[in-house]
Design a protein around this motif. Structure first.
Motif, PDB file in Angstrom:
ATOM      1  N   GLY A  64     -13.837  24.102   5.429  1.00 19.31           N
ATOM      2  CA  GLY A  64     -13.114  23.593   4.280  1.00 19.31           C
ATOM      3  C   GLY A  64     -14.022  23.546   3.062  1.00 19.31           C
ATOM      4  N   SER A  65     -13.480  23.088   1.976  1.00 18.11           N
ATOM      5  CA  SER A  65     -14.233  23.002   0.738  1.00 18.11           C
ATOM      6  C   SER A  65     -14.892  21.635   0.640  1.00 18.11           C
ATOM      7  CB  SER A  65     -13.295  23.223  -0.450  1.00 18.11           C
ATOM      8  OG  SER A  65     -13.998  23.112  -1.664  1.00 18.11           O
ATOM      9  N   ILE A  66     -16.224  21.591   0.656  1.00 16.39           N
ATOM     10  CA  ILE A  66     -16.948  20.325   0.621  1.00 16.39           C
ATOM     11  C   ILE A  66     -16.584  19.555  -0.644  1.00 16.39           C
ATOM     12  CG2 ILE A  66     -19.235  19.276   0.426  1.00 16.39           C
ATOM     13  CD1 ILE A  66     -20.315  21.526   2.144  1.00 16.39           C
ATOM     14  N   GLY A  67     -16.223  18.296  -0.450  1.00 10.69           N
ATOM     15  CA  GLY A  67     -15.848  17.456  -1.575  1.00 10.69           C
ATOM     16  C   GLY A  67     -14.367  17.490  -1.906  1.00 10.69           C
TER      17      GLY A  67
ATOM     18  N   ASP B 233     -13.574  15.843   2.120  1.00 10.76           N
ATOM     19  CA  ASP B 233     -14.130  16.831   3.047  1.00 10.76           C
ATOM     20  C   ASP B 233     -15.653  16.704   3.045  1.00 10.76           C
ATOM     21  OD1 ASP B 233     -15.112  19.175   4.296  1.00 10.76           O
ATOM     22  OD2 ASP B 233     -13.244  20.214   3.849  1.00 10.76           O
ATOM     23  N   ASP B 234     -16.233  16.330   4.193  1.00 11.11           N
ATOM     24  CA  ASP B 234     -17.679  16.075   4.260  1.00 11.11           C
ATOM     25  C   ASP B 234     -18.496  17.256   4.789  1.00 11.11           C
ATOM     26  OD1 ASP B 234     -17.193  16.140   6.969  1.00 11.11           O
ATOM     27  OD2 ASP B 234     -17.442  13.990   7.284  1.00 11.11           O
ATOM     28  N   GLY B 235     -17.850  18.388   4.982  1.00 10.67           N
ATOM     29  CA  GLY B 235     -18.576  19.565   5.434  1.00 10.67           C
ATOM     30  C   GLY B 235     -18.706  19.690   6.932  1.00 10.67           C
TER      31      GLY B 235
ATOM     32  N   ASN C 281       0.807  -1.210   0.000  1.00 13.38           N
ATOM     33  CA  ASN C 281       0.000   0.000   0.000  1.00 13.38           C
ATOM     34  C   ASN C 281       0.845   1.266   0.000  1.00 13.38           C
ATOM     35  OD1 ASN C 281      -1.908  -2.080   0.672  1.00 13.38           O
ATOM     36  ND2 ASN C 281      -1.481  -1.710   2.840  1.00 13.38           N
ATOM     37  N   THR C 282       0.191   2.370  -0.375  1.00 14.07           N
ATOM     38  CA  THR C 282       0.815   3.676  -0.267  1.00 14.07           C
ATOM     39  C   THR C 282      -0.249   4.699   0.104  1.00 14.07           C
ATOM     40  OG1 THR C 282       2.278   5.258  -1.380  1.00 14.07           O
ATOM     41  CG2 THR C 282       0.492   4.334  -2.702  1.00 14.07           C
ATOM     42  N   TYR C 283       0.159   5.778   0.762  1.00 14.83           N
ATOM     43  CA  TYR C 283      -0.780   6.801   1.218  1.00 14.83           C
ATOM     44  C   TYR C 283      -0.271   8.174   0.802  1.00 14.83           C
ATOM     45  CZ  TYR C 283      -3.093   9.945   4.554  1.00 14.83           C
ATOM     46  OH  TYR C 283      -3.782  10.982   5.124  1.00 14.83           O
ATOM     47  N   LEU C 284      -1.138   8.926   0.104  1.00 15.48           N
ATOM     48  CA  LEU C 284      -0.798  10.263  -0.376  1.00 15.48           C
ATOM     49  C   LEU C 284      -1.657  11.311   0.326  1.00 15.48           C
ATOM     50  CD1 LEU C 284      -0.910   9.389  -4.191  1.00 15.48           C
ATOM     51  CD2 LEU C 284       1.129   9.469  -2.760  1.00 15.48           C
ATOM     52  N   GLY C 285      -1.104  12.490   0.519  1.00 17.09           N
ATOM     53  CA  GLY C 285      -1.859  13.590   1.092  1.00 17.09           C
ATOM     54  C   GLY C 285      -2.702  14.281   0.040  1.00 17.09           C
ATOM     55  N   SER C 286      -3.373  15.354   0.422  1.00 17.18           N
ATOM     56  CA  SER C 286      -4.236  16.086  -0.509  1.00 17.18           C
ATOM     57  C   SER C 286      -3.451  16.714  -1.657  1.00 17.18           C
ATOM     58  CB  SER C 286      -5.012  17.179   0.238  1.00 17.18           C
ATOM     59  OG  SER C 286      -4.104  18.098   0.845  1.00 17.18           O
ATOM     60  N   ASP C 287      -2.154  16.934  -1.442  1.00 16.43           N
ATOM     61  CA  ASP C 287      -1.296  17.481  -2.494  1.00 16.43           C
ATOM     62  C   ASP C 287      -0.690  16.381  -3.356  1.00 16.43           C
ATOM     63  OD1 ASP C 287       0.367  16.362  -0.641  1.00 16.43           O
ATOM     64  OD2 ASP C 287       1.598  18.153  -0.310  1.00 16.43           O
ATOM     65  N   LEU C 288      -1.104  15.124  -3.093  1.00 16.33           N
ATOM     66  CA  LEU C 288      -0.621  13.944  -3.807  1.00 16.33           C
ATOM     67  C   LEU C 288       0.881  13.718  -3.639  1.00 16.33           C
ATOM     68  CD1 LEU C 288      -2.790  14.006  -7.059  1.00 16.33           C
ATOM     69  CD2 LEU C 288      -3.225  12.879  -4.871  1.00 16.33           C
ATOM     70  N   GLU C 289       1.403  14.209  -2.511  1.00 17.36           N
ATOM     71  CA  GLU C 289       2.752  13.864  -2.098  1.00 17.36           C
ATOM     72  C   GLU C 289       2.662  12.728  -1.082  1.00 17.36           C
ATOM     73  OE1 GLU C 289       5.404  15.017  -3.388  1.00 17.36           O
ATOM     74  OE2 GLU C 289       4.661  16.773  -4.488  1.00 17.36           O
ATOM     75  N   TYR C 290       3.708  11.897  -1.024  1.00 16.21           N
ATOM     76  CA  TYR C 290       3.676  10.750  -0.127  1.00 16.21           C
ATOM     77  C   TYR C 290       3.556  11.153   1.341  1.00 16.21           C
ATOM     78  CZ  TYR C 290       5.083   7.580  -3.888  1.00 16.21           C
ATOM     79  OH  TYR C 290       5.137   6.845  -5.036  1.00 16.21           O
ATOM     80  N   LYS C 291       2.608  10.551   2.034  1.00 14.42           N
ATOM     81  CA  LYS C 291       2.568  10.591   3.496  1.00 14.42           C
ATOM     82  C   LYS C 291       3.244   9.330   4.044  1.00 14.42           C
ATOM     83  CE  LYS C 291      -0.015  14.290   4.426  1.00 14.42           C
ATOM     84  NZ  LYS C 291       0.408  15.388   5.327  1.00 14.42           N
TER      85      LYS C 291
ATOM     86  N   TYR D 251     -15.345   9.184   3.487  1.00 13.90           N
ATOM     87  CA  TYR D 251     -14.457   8.293   2.739  1.00 13.90           C
ATOM     88  C   TYR D 251     -15.267   7.578   1.668  1.00 13.90           C
ATOM     89  CZ  TYR D 251     -10.862   8.761   6.356  1.00 13.90           C
ATOM     90  OH  TYR D 251      -9.920   9.256   7.219  1.00 13.90           O
ATOM     91  N   ARG D 252     -14.659   7.368   0.512  1.00 14.35           N
ATOM     92  CA  ARG D 252     -15.185   6.478  -0.512  1.00 14.35           C
ATOM     93  C   ARG D 252     -14.058   5.549  -0.932  1.00 14.35           C
ATOM     94  NH1 ARG D 252     -18.844  10.133  -4.683  1.00 14.35           N
ATOM     95  NH2 ARG D 252     -20.376  10.860  -3.139  1.00 14.35           N
ATOM     96  N   MET D 253     -14.285   4.261  -0.721  1.00 13.93           N
ATOM     97  CA  MET D 253     -13.272   3.257  -1.022  1.00 13.93           C
ATOM     98  C   MET D 253     -13.781   2.359  -2.145  1.00 13.93           C
ATOM     99  SD  MET D 253     -11.761   0.263   1.490  1.00 13.93           S
ATOM    100  CE  MET D 253     -10.943   1.397   2.600  1.00 13.93           C
TER     101      MET D 253
END
Length: 236
Positions: free
Chosen positions: A184-187, A178-180, A50-60, A158-160
Protein backbone atom coordinates in the motif's frame (compact mmCIF):
# COMPACT_ATOMS: atom_id res chain seq x y z
CA UNK A 1 -24.29 18.41 -1.91
CA UNK A 2 -22.45 15.17 -1.21
CA UNK A 3 -19.32 16.41 -3.05
CA UNK A 4 -19.20 19.57 -0.94
CA UNK A 5 -19.40 17.60 2.28
CA UNK A 6 -16.64 15.25 1.19
CA UNK A 7 -14.35 18.13 0.20
CA UNK A 8 -14.75 19.73 3.60
CA UNK A 9 -13.86 16.48 5.35
CA UNK A 10 -10.74 16.02 3.21
CA UNK A 11 -9.55 19.53 3.97
CA UNK A 12 -10.25 19.08 7.66
CA UNK A 13 -8.32 15.81 7.85
CA UNK A 14 -5.34 17.48 6.13
CA UNK A 15 -5.41 20.32 8.63
CA UNK A 16 -5.60 17.90 11.57
CA UNK A 17 -2.67 15.92 10.17
CA UNK A 18 -0.58 19.09 10.04
CA UNK A 19 -1.57 20.00 13.59
CA UNK A 20 -0.46 16.60 14.89
CA UNK A 21 2.90 16.71 13.15
CA UNK A 22 3.75 20.36 13.75
CA UNK A 23 2.08 21.00 17.12
CA UNK A 24 4.71 22.68 19.36
CA UNK A 25 5.70 20.89 22.52
CA UNK A 26 4.54 23.15 25.35
CA UNK A 27 3.55 21.18 28.43
CA UNK A 28 3.90 21.70 32.15
CA UNK A 29 6.12 19.36 34.13
CA UNK A 30 4.87 17.83 37.38
CA UNK A 31 6.06 15.40 40.02
CA UNK A 32 2.79 13.44 39.76
CA UNK A 33 0.91 12.48 36.61
CA UNK A 34 -2.37 13.46 38.28
CA UNK A 35 -1.08 17.03 38.62
CA UNK A 36 -0.37 17.61 34.90
CA UNK A 37 -2.95 19.87 33.21
CA UNK A 38 -3.81 17.45 30.40
CA UNK A 39 -4.56 14.51 32.69
CA UNK A 40 -6.38 16.71 35.21
CA UNK A 41 -8.76 17.70 32.41
CA UNK A 42 -9.17 14.11 31.15
CA UNK A 43 -9.94 12.51 34.48
CA UNK A 44 -13.55 11.41 34.87
CA UNK A 45 -16.42 10.00 32.81
CA UNK A 46 -17.14 10.97 29.20
CA UNK A 47 -20.24 10.23 27.12
CA UNK A 48 -19.49 10.35 23.40
CA UNK A 49 -21.39 10.19 20.12
CA UNK A 50 -19.18 8.86 17.34
CA UNK A 51 -18.93 8.21 13.63
CA UNK A 52 -16.53 6.14 11.51
CA UNK A 53 -15.53 6.88 7.91
CA UNK A 54 -13.59 4.74 5.46
CA UNK A 55 -10.59 5.86 3.40
CA UNK A 56 -13.01 7.29 0.82
CA UNK A 57 -14.64 9.34 3.61
CA UNK A 58 -17.91 7.50 3.17
CA UNK A 59 -19.69 6.25 6.29
CA UNK A 60 -18.70 2.84 7.61
CA UNK A 61 -20.66 3.39 10.84
CA UNK A 62 -22.79 6.52 10.75
CA UNK A 63 -23.49 6.63 14.47
CA UNK A 64 -22.44 4.71 17.56
CA UNK A 65 -21.77 5.67 21.18
CA UNK A 66 -19.19 5.24 23.90
CA UNK A 67 -18.61 5.91 27.58
CA UNK A 68 -15.00 6.38 28.68
CA UNK A 69 -13.90 6.26 32.32
CA UNK A 70 -10.43 7.75 32.87
CA UNK A 71 -8.80 7.28 36.28
CA UNK A 72 -5.47 9.06 36.83
CA UNK A 73 -3.05 8.29 39.66
CA UNK A 74 0.38 9.63 40.61
CA UNK A 75 2.19 7.45 38.06
CA UNK A 76 -0.39 5.87 35.81
CA UNK A 77 -3.72 5.95 33.98
CA UNK A 78 -6.47 3.34 33.67
CA UNK A 79 -8.96 3.83 30.84
CA UNK A 80 -12.15 1.76 30.76
CA UNK A 81 -14.10 2.17 27.54
CA UNK A 82 -17.56 0.92 26.61
CA UNK A 83 -18.56 1.16 22.96
CA UNK A 84 -22.17 0.63 21.90
CA UNK A 85 -22.62 -0.54 18.31
CA UNK A 86 -26.03 -0.65 16.61
CA UNK A 87 -27.19 -3.79 14.77
CA UNK A 88 -25.02 -4.56 11.77
CA UNK A 89 -22.07 -2.40 12.85
CA UNK A 90 -20.02 -4.98 14.82
CA UNK A 91 -19.02 -8.07 12.83
CA UNK A 92 -18.34 -10.58 15.58
CA UNK A 93 -18.05 -13.58 13.27
CA UNK A 94 -14.95 -12.03 11.69
CA UNK A 95 -13.38 -12.21 15.18
CA UNK A 96 -14.43 -15.81 15.73
CA UNK A 97 -17.38 -14.90 17.94
CA UNK A 98 -20.82 -16.47 17.67
CA UNK A 99 -22.73 -13.20 17.26
CA UNK A 100 -25.36 -12.55 14.63
CA UNK A 101 -24.65 -9.52 12.46
CA UNK A 102 -28.11 -8.08 13.11
CA UNK A 103 -27.76 -7.49 16.87
CA UNK A 104 -26.35 -4.56 18.79
CA UNK A 105 -23.03 -5.17 20.56
CA UNK A 106 -21.44 -3.59 23.63
CA UNK A 107 -17.62 -3.77 23.59
CA UNK A 108 -15.67 -3.37 26.85
CA UNK A 109 -11.96 -2.62 26.91
CA UNK A 110 -9.55 -1.68 29.71
CA UNK A 111 -6.11 -0.22 29.00
CA UNK A 112 -3.42 0.58 31.56
CA UNK A 113 -0.72 3.20 31.09
CA UNK A 114 2.44 4.13 33.01
CA UNK A 115 4.05 7.57 33.24
CA UNK A 116 7.27 8.04 31.28
CA UNK A 117 9.09 11.15 32.45
CA UNK A 118 7.48 14.20 34.07
CA UNK A 119 5.75 15.83 31.08
CA UNK A 120 2.56 13.71 31.13
CA UNK A 121 3.60 11.16 28.51
CA UNK A 122 2.37 7.63 29.21
CA UNK A 123 3.07 4.27 27.57
CA UNK A 124 1.10 1.03 27.61
CA UNK A 125 1.79 -0.94 30.79
CA UNK A 126 4.07 -3.94 30.37
CA UNK A 127 5.26 -5.37 27.08
CA UNK A 128 2.00 -5.48 25.14
CA UNK A 129 2.16 -8.49 22.79
CA UNK A 130 2.05 -7.93 19.08
CA UNK A 131 3.83 -5.73 16.56
CA UNK A 132 2.71 -2.36 17.97
CA UNK A 133 3.75 0.09 20.69
CA UNK A 134 1.23 2.43 22.35
CA UNK A 135 1.84 5.91 23.77
CA UNK A 136 -0.05 9.10 24.69
CA UNK A 137 1.97 12.33 24.47
CA UNK A 138 0.57 15.73 25.60
CA UNK A 139 1.61 18.62 23.36
CA UNK A 140 -0.24 21.35 25.26
CA UNK A 141 -2.16 21.52 28.50
CA UNK A 142 -5.36 20.42 26.75
CA UNK A 143 -4.24 18.42 23.70
CA UNK A 144 -2.38 15.14 23.20
CA UNK A 145 -1.76 12.47 20.56
CA UNK A 146 -2.24 8.75 21.13
CA UNK A 147 0.05 6.89 18.74
CA UNK A 148 0.04 3.21 17.80
CA UNK A 149 3.47 2.61 16.30
CA UNK A 150 4.62 -0.39 14.29
CA UNK A 151 7.69 -1.83 16.04
CA UNK A 152 9.26 -2.92 12.74
CA UNK A 153 8.58 -0.02 10.39
CA UNK A 154 8.66 2.63 13.20
CA UNK A 155 5.67 4.25 11.53
CA UNK A 156 2.32 5.03 13.12
CA UNK A 157 -0.65 2.82 12.33
CA UNK A 158 -3.00 5.14 14.24
CA UNK A 159 -2.78 8.76 15.35
CA UNK A 160 -5.52 9.89 17.70
CA UNK A 161 -5.75 13.59 18.50
CA UNK A 162 -7.39 14.21 21.90
CA UNK A 163 -8.43 17.80 22.65
CA UNK A 164 -10.35 19.33 25.57
CA UNK A 165 -11.23 22.98 24.83
CA UNK A 166 -12.97 23.19 28.21
CA UNK A 167 -13.36 20.94 31.29
CA UNK A 168 -16.72 19.63 30.02
CA UNK A 169 -15.94 18.72 26.40
CA UNK A 170 -13.55 16.15 24.95
CA UNK A 171 -13.11 15.79 21.18
CA UNK A 172 -11.16 12.99 19.56
CA UNK A 173 -10.14 12.46 15.93
CA UNK A 174 -8.61 9.06 15.19
CA UNK A 175 -6.80 8.43 11.90
CA UNK A 176 -5.94 4.95 10.68
CA UNK A 177 -2.76 5.22 8.59
CA UNK A 178 -0.92 2.83 6.28
CA UNK A 179 2.27 2.04 8.25
CA UNK A 180 4.10 0.15 5.53
CA UNK A 181 3.52 -3.31 7.02
CA UNK A 182 1.42 -4.38 4.03
CA UNK A 183 1.31 -3.53 0.35
CA UNK A 184 0.00 0.00 0.00
CA UNK A 185 0.94 3.64 0.01
CA UNK A 186 2.79 4.54 3.22
CA UNK A 187 0.95 7.28 5.06
CA UNK A 188 -2.31 6.76 3.14
CA UNK A 189 -5.51 7.20 5.12
CA UNK A 190 -7.24 3.90 6.01
CA UNK A 191 -10.10 5.34 8.05
CA UNK A 192 -11.20 8.27 10.18
CA UNK A 193 -13.26 8.37 13.39
CA UNK A 194 -14.76 11.35 15.23
CA UNK A 195 -15.75 11.32 18.91
CA UNK A 196 -17.90 14.11 20.32
CA UNK A 197 -17.56 13.77 24.10
CA UNK A 198 -19.21 15.48 27.05
CA UNK A 199 -18.47 14.98 30.74
CA UNK A 200 -21.03 13.11 32.86
CA UNK A 201 -21.29 12.32 36.56
CA UNK A 202 -20.75 9.02 38.30
CA UNK A 203 -24.33 9.20 39.59
CA UNK A 204 -25.71 9.30 36.03
CA UNK A 205 -23.55 6.44 34.68
CA UNK A 206 -26.03 3.59 35.11
CA UNK A 207 -28.82 5.60 33.51
CA UNK A 208 -26.65 6.46 30.49
CA UNK A 209 -25.56 2.83 30.06
CA UNK A 210 -29.15 1.59 30.15
CA UNK A 211 -30.29 4.23 27.64
CA UNK A 212 -27.47 3.39 25.21
CA UNK A 213 -28.20 -0.33 25.47
CA UNK A 214 -31.80 0.38 24.57
CA UNK A 215 -30.93 2.86 21.79
CA UNK A 216 -28.50 0.48 20.05
CA UNK A 217 -30.53 -2.69 20.77
CA UNK A 218 -27.65 -4.33 22.62
CA UNK A 219 -28.03 -8.12 22.76
CA UNK A 220 -24.39 -9.18 23.19
CA UNK A 221 -21.43 -8.02 25.24
CA UNK A 222 -17.81 -8.56 24.15
CA UNK A 223 -14.60 -8.23 26.16
CA UNK A 224 -11.40 -7.03 24.46
CA UNK A 225 -8.48 -8.79 26.15
CA UNK A 226 -4.97 -7.31 26.64
CA UNK A 227 -3.52 -9.84 24.17
CA UNK A 228 -5.74 -8.53 21.38
CA UNK A 229 -8.26 -11.38 21.50
CA UNK A 230 -12.01 -11.04 22.05
CA UNK A 231 -14.50 -13.10 24.00
CA UNK A 232 -18.20 -13.08 24.70
CA UNK A 233 -19.19 -11.95 28.19
CA UNK A 234 -22.33 -12.19 30.23
CA UNK A 235 -24.43 -9.04 30.13
CA UNK A 236 -23.94 -6.82 33.18
Amino acid sequence: MQTKIKTRLINWSAILWSMMVLLPLSVAHADKLSETPFWTLNSGLWLSQNTYLGSDLEYKIKSYSSIVDIAVSANGVVIVERKFYPPGAFHGKALGLDIADDVGVELLQTTRWLAEGDDGRVVAEGDVPGPYQFSITPYTGDTAVLAVTNRTTKRDSYRMMISLPSPNYRYVVNMGIDDGSKDGSIGALRGLSFFNGQKITQESLTDHVNKLRQLHQIKAQVLANPDGSFELAKRQ
